[in-house]
Design an enzyme around this catalytic site. Sequence first.
Site, PDB file in Angstrom:
ATOM      1  N   TYR A  53      44.973 101.724  83.956  1.00 28.35           N
ATOM      2  CA  TYR A  53      45.252 100.485  84.693  1.00 28.35           C
ATOM      3  C   TYR A  53      44.897 100.655  86.169  1.00 28.35           C
ATOM      4  CZ  TYR A  53      47.943  96.639  86.750  1.00 28.35           C
ATOM      5  OH  TYR A  53      48.326  95.518  87.463  1.00 28.35           O
TER       6      TYR A  53
ATOM      7  N   LYS B 225      41.983  98.609  88.345  1.00 26.89           N
ATOM      8  CA  LYS B 225      42.277  97.782  89.521  1.00 26.89           C
ATOM      9  C   LYS B 225      41.538  98.309  90.755  1.00 26.89           C
ATOM     10  CE  LYS B 225      44.870  94.651  87.616  1.00 26.89           C
ATOM     11  NZ  LYS B 225      44.518  93.235  87.636  1.00 26.89           N
TER      12      LYS B 225
ATOM     13  N   THR C 118      57.567  89.718  86.230  1.00 22.13           N
ATOM     14  CA  THR C 118      56.790  88.899  85.282  1.00 22.13           C
ATOM     15  C   THR C 118      56.942  89.522  83.895  1.00 22.13           C
ATOM     16  OG1 THR C 118      54.752  90.198  85.365  1.00 22.13           O
ATOM     17  CG2 THR C 118      55.023  88.513  87.082  1.00 22.13           C
TER      18      THR C 118
ATOM     19  N   ASP D  74      39.381  85.635  75.670  1.00 22.12           N
ATOM     20  CA  ASP D  74      39.603  87.079  75.608  1.00 22.12           C
ATOM     21  C   ASP D  74      38.545  87.726  76.503  1.00 22.12           C
ATOM     22  OD1 ASP D  74      39.809  89.769  75.110  1.00 22.12           O
ATOM     23  OD2 ASP D  74      40.114  89.523  72.948  1.00 22.12           O
TER      24      ASP D  74
END
Length: 259
Positions: A166, A170, A201, A72
Amino acid sequence: MSGGTASGGTANGTRKALVTGASGGIGAATARLLARRGVDVWITYAGDQEGARRTAASCAAHGVRTAVSRLDLRSTEDIARLAARVRAEWGELHILVNNAGTCPYTAWPDIGPDEWDAVMDTNARGAFFLTKEAIALLRAARGDRAIVNVASLAGQVGGISTSVHYAASKAAVLAMTRSFARLLAAEGIRVNAVAPGPIRTPMTGGLDPGARDGLAAAVPLGRLGLPGEVAHAVCLLASPDAAFTTGATYDVNGGLRTG
Ligand SMILES: NC(=O)c1ccc[n+]([C@@H]2O[C@H](COP(=O)([O-])OP(=O)(O)OC[C@H]3O[C@@H](n4cnc5c(N)ncnc54)[C@H](OP(=O)(O)O)[C@@H]3O)[C@@H](O)[C@H]2O)c1
């Protein structure tokens, strides 16, 4: 985190890779392609142990050594334990692929502090602390050594279908890529990123079908990418064929961003 479980035989001198988040999607495709090229692969998963075992089995079929660990990335203890295990069992790494990531599709007004932290801790903080641990293992190896970070088009242009946290995480991955590229170049350790656009995916499986079709239609090449198409870019950057490439970002986005 469970311990690494080695299987399969290998000759001394085989290149060794650690690929995070290889229970499915891009990480699994990358691990399989590395194995096909004769690289030993140590893979991690967070929750999908069965998926990770499937990936390891298909890698082992190529005759390379494989190991599987639960990791994790939000836990620095997990990261330190994994690094200690790799050090004890393999002693060195030639390749680190920081692939694992999480992308909750949450509209910005609904992002709370816990979700912000979980995304940043997995995608950015976790990648930093794993890189920090892995550098000692890369230093222990000889020959071409490479770190490949799986960033995202969202980190370059902001979220499209994806979320603000997100995209921010990134962008941090891309900045870390360039920083480490400069910091490690003198030691011959290369650091590059791939920036995928929308790829078919489990991650894009979380989008509603209408949004996914709209995304595919917006891609100049007219479709979502495939995990194997990203894996080929990762494996190129991880290979001695890219020996003069560091600090670069390889776009795999079907033409959504050019130049
Ligand atoms: N698919 C796309 O369109 C796309 C586009 C741009 C970038 N990317 C990036 O590509 C990478 C791979 O994504 P994917 O599309 O292949 O998605 P995926 O199939 O959902 O794979 C994500 C992987 O990350 C692992 N993971 C999730 N949370 C974790 C945590 N807290 N600690 C450690 N591992 C964790 C997952 O483990 P478990 O499955 O075991 O839980 C899984 O192995 C990610 O960094 C993603 O951001 C994907």
